[in-house]
Design an enzyme around this catalytic site. Structure first.
Site, mmCIF file in Angstrom:
data_model
loop_
_atom_site.group_PDB
_atom_site.id
_atom_site.type_symbol
_atom_site.label_atom_id
_atom_site.label_comp_id
_atom_site.label_asym_id
_atom_site.label_seq_id
_atom_site.Cartn_x
_atom_site.Cartn_y
_atom_site.Cartn_z
ATOM 1 C CD GLU A 1 55.604 72.816 57.969
ATOM 2 O OE1 GLU A 1 55.622 71.760 58.634
ATOM 3 O OE2 GLU A 1 56.627 73.427 57.621
ATOM 4 N NE ARG B 1 53.783 74.099 51.898
ATOM 5 C CZ ARG B 1 54.749 74.948 52.205
ATOM 6 N NH1 ARG B 1 55.152 75.832 51.327
ATOM 7 N NH2 ARG B 1 55.309 74.925 53.390
ATOM 8 C CE LYS C 1 50.773 79.326 60.736
ATOM 9 N NZ LYS C 1 52.125 79.391 61.269
#
Lengths: 335, 335
Positions: free
Chosen positions: B288, B262, B198
Site C-alpha cells: 500500500e 509488506r 503509516k
C-alpha cells in the site's frame, strides 16, 4: 548566577558502565583527554594497561593518551570543568560520597535516566538541592541510545539540554562526530521526566508480554504511554514542547521495544508469574523503572495527572496487586 | 442527508483476504448472519462446504449458518444495510466493477488502509465522489490490527469512525466481543490519512533496516514519523485530535515494528540494493505504501506541509533517487 562554559572546558566522566564507557569513547574520539573516575580496581587496571574496559563494551579500544582513568574522585573533579554523571541512578549517592572538592564552579551534566532512590528526586533536582547548584549549571545528555550501538558507530541522535543554549552548544561540540547527530533543548524538566517515565512504561510492556498479550496490544499500550507522558509533562510543567522527537518519543520507543531493557525484563518476569521479590532477586541490577514508579507516584500526588499505566505498574510493584487482573483493568482505560 | 443506522442493520463484507476474513469472524461470532462477497471460486467453495477460508486464516472455522458467502456482488449488497469494504485498496475498483445495485441507501464502512491508485483519492473520498454518497454515510473501521492476532482472540483495540457518533455505536455493537475493545471517533479525515501515511513510514523503516541502520535510529525515524503524521493532519485539516492513541500512533507503531509488514519488506528489499522494479516484482502483492507515497505527495502539493520522510520515500520509489544517499540526507532533517 550565570554560568558560561568556555571553549577549552575539560570533561570528566563518573562511572564505568556501558553508557559511561560509550560517552568516554565519544569524547576521546574528539581528541580530548578525558578525566574518568573508575572506582572498580579491575576495570581501572585494565583501562590503564590495555586501554579497555573488560566489563562493558570490551571491544572498544581507547587511545591511552586520551583517557585519564583514576580512582581519586576529588582529583578527577578538580581537574574538570564539565562533570558528566553516568552511574546507575541507584548508586549515584554512593559514587559521589567520597567527594570533598566543591562543585560550585563546575557544570554538571547528567547522563543518567533515573531518579535518586529514597529522595523522590530526579538527578538534576538532587544535584541542585544537595550541592546547592543553580539549574543554569546543570544539563542533560540523553536520547535513544543503546550504548552498544553508539560505540559501534551506528548512527545515534543525542540531545544536550541546558537552560542556556550557548552552554548546550559548547557541550555538544565535545561529542560531535561522524555517527552522532546532536539536538539541543532547554526543556530540562520535560526531558528528564520523560526519560524517567519511559522506564516505567518499558516495565509495563514487559508485564504485558509476560502475560501473553500480542503486538496489537503492545502498540496500543505504547501509544497510550506516549500520551500519558505528554500529559504528565504538560500538566505538571507546561511548556511549548513537541514530544514526538527523539529525546522524548524516540527514547520511549527504543526502550519499550528493546528486548534487552532491564525494565522490560523485570516486568516480563513478574508477568510470567514471579513475585516482585523473586523477580528483583533475579536481576543483577535493579531496574530504574522500579524506583521511578514509586517516585512518580509520590510526585504526581501533587499534580494529580491521570496516569493509569504508571499507576498500574506502581500497584503491581509496591502494593501486591496481582499482575493479570491489574493489566486487565488497565486495558479498559486505554483508547 | 441524515443517515441513521438501525439496530437490526445487516452487514456484508467485500473481500476475502486475512483482514476481511477476521472481520467476518468477529461479526459472525456476534450471532449475525454475514453477507460475504467472495469472488475467488476456490475460497467460495471451501467456505460453503467446510466453513473455512483456505487461503487466509485457515484455522478459523466459521459456523456455516452464520455466513452467506456468494460471488453475486449485487445480491450481497442488496441484502445488506452496512457494506464493509475489506479488499486491498489497489483492487477496490476492480472488486466493485460488477456492482449495479445503487449504494445510496447503504452505509459504507472502509476497513481498507490505503488509497485508490490512479485517482489520488482515499477510499472514503472515492466512495463519496464515485458513488455520490454523503460523508455522513461513510465510516472507517481501523486500529492496530494484525488480522492473525484478532482472529486468534488476542486483545485488540479497534476504532469505528463516523461523523455521527450514534452510527459509530451501532456499527461498534456488531463487533463487540471478548477480546475486542472498541473506540469511537468522528475524525474521518485524520484517521484515514493517518492509516495511509503509516504505510509510507513503514516503508521508510524497511529502507533504514535494509541499509543497516540500528535500533537507535529506527526509534528516531519512527518518532519523527509520528510527528510528521501529526503535523500533516493538523496543517491539512485542523481538528482537536490527540494522535497519541491506538487509531493513529498505535497503528503506526504496530506497522513500523512488524517484521511481517509488506511495506517494510518492500523498503527492506530496496535498502538491500534491489532496484524498485525488481523489489516490486519480488512482492506477491503491491505494498500500500507504494501508492500512498505518490498520492500523499500529490495531495501535499496543495498543503505544503514539511514532510521530509514521506518525500524521501517518494523520491526513492518514483524518481530513482539512490536509497543510501537519500536516507543519509534524511538523517540531517530529523531531530
Amino acid at each position: 548566577m550565570e554560568y558560561k562554559i568556555g571553549t577549552g572546558a575539560r570533561c570528566a566522566v563518573i562511572g564505568y558502565g556501558s553508557w559511561a564507557t560509550a560517552i568516554v569513547g565519544l569524547l576521546a574520539a574528539n581528541g580530548q583527554r578525558v578525566g574518568w573516575y573508575v572506582r572498580n580496581p579491575e576495570v581501572l587496571e585494565s583501562l590503564r594497561t590495555e586501554g579497555r574496559n573488560p566489563r562493558y563494551l570490551s571491544d572498544l579500544e581507547f587511545d591511552r593518551d586520551r583517557i585519564a582513568p583514576s580512582d581519586d574522585l576529588d582529583g578527577v573533579v578538580h581537574d574538570a570543568d564539565i562533570v558528566i554523571l553516568a552511574t546507575p541512578s541507584a548508586y549515584l549517592k554512593d559514587f559521589l560520597a567520597p567527594l570533598t572538592v566543591p562543585l560550585r564552579d563546575k557544570f554538571i551534566v547528567s547522563a543518567i535516566k533515573g531518579i535518586v532512590p529514597g529522595d523522590y528526586q530526579t538527578v538534576v533536582e538532587y544535584i541542585h538541592d544537595h550541592y546547592g547548584l543553580s539549574y543554569k549549571q546543570i544539563g542533560l545528555f540523553t536520547g535513544p541510545s543503546h550504548a552498544e550501538e553508539v560505540s559501534r558507530g551506528k548512527l545515534s541522535y543525542l540531545t544536550v539540554v541546558c537552560t542556556d543554549p550557548g552552554n548546550a552548544q559548547r557541550i555538544g561540540e565535545k561529542f560531535a562526530g561522524g555517527n552522532i547527530r546532536l539536538s539541543y533543548s532547554t526543556d530540562l524538566y520535560g526531558i528528564e521526566y520523560g526519560a524517567i517515565l519511559k522506564n516505567i512504561y518499558a516495565l509495563a510492556v514487559g508485564l504485558a508480554v509476560g502475560l501473553g498479550y500480542g503486538d496489537n496490544f503492545l502498540a496500543v499500550l505504547i501509544a497510550n504511554s506516549a500520551g500519558e507522558m505528554t500529559r504528565f509533562l504538560e500538566e505538571s510543567y507546561p511548556d511549548k514542547r513537541d514530544t514526538q522527537v527523539s529525546a522524548y518519543l524516540g527514547d520511549l520507543l527504543v526502550t519499550c521495544y528493546s528486548v534487552y531493557s532491564r525494565n522490560r525484563r523485570l516486568g516480563l518476569l513478574i508477568g510470567h508469574g514471579c513475585t516482585v521479590k523473586s523477580a528483583l532477586n533475579e536481576m543483577t541490577m535493579v531496574a530504574e523503572g522500579y524506583f521511578a514508579a514509586d517516585c512518580i507516584r509520590h510526585i504526581n500526588a501533587r499534580h494529580k495527572v491521570d496516569m493509569p499505566i504508571a499507576e498500574t505498574v506502581y500497584r503491581v510493584l509496591y502494593e501486591g496487586a496481582p499482575a493479570r487482573r491489574s493489566m486487565q483493568e488497565l486495558t479498559t482505560k486505554l483508547i
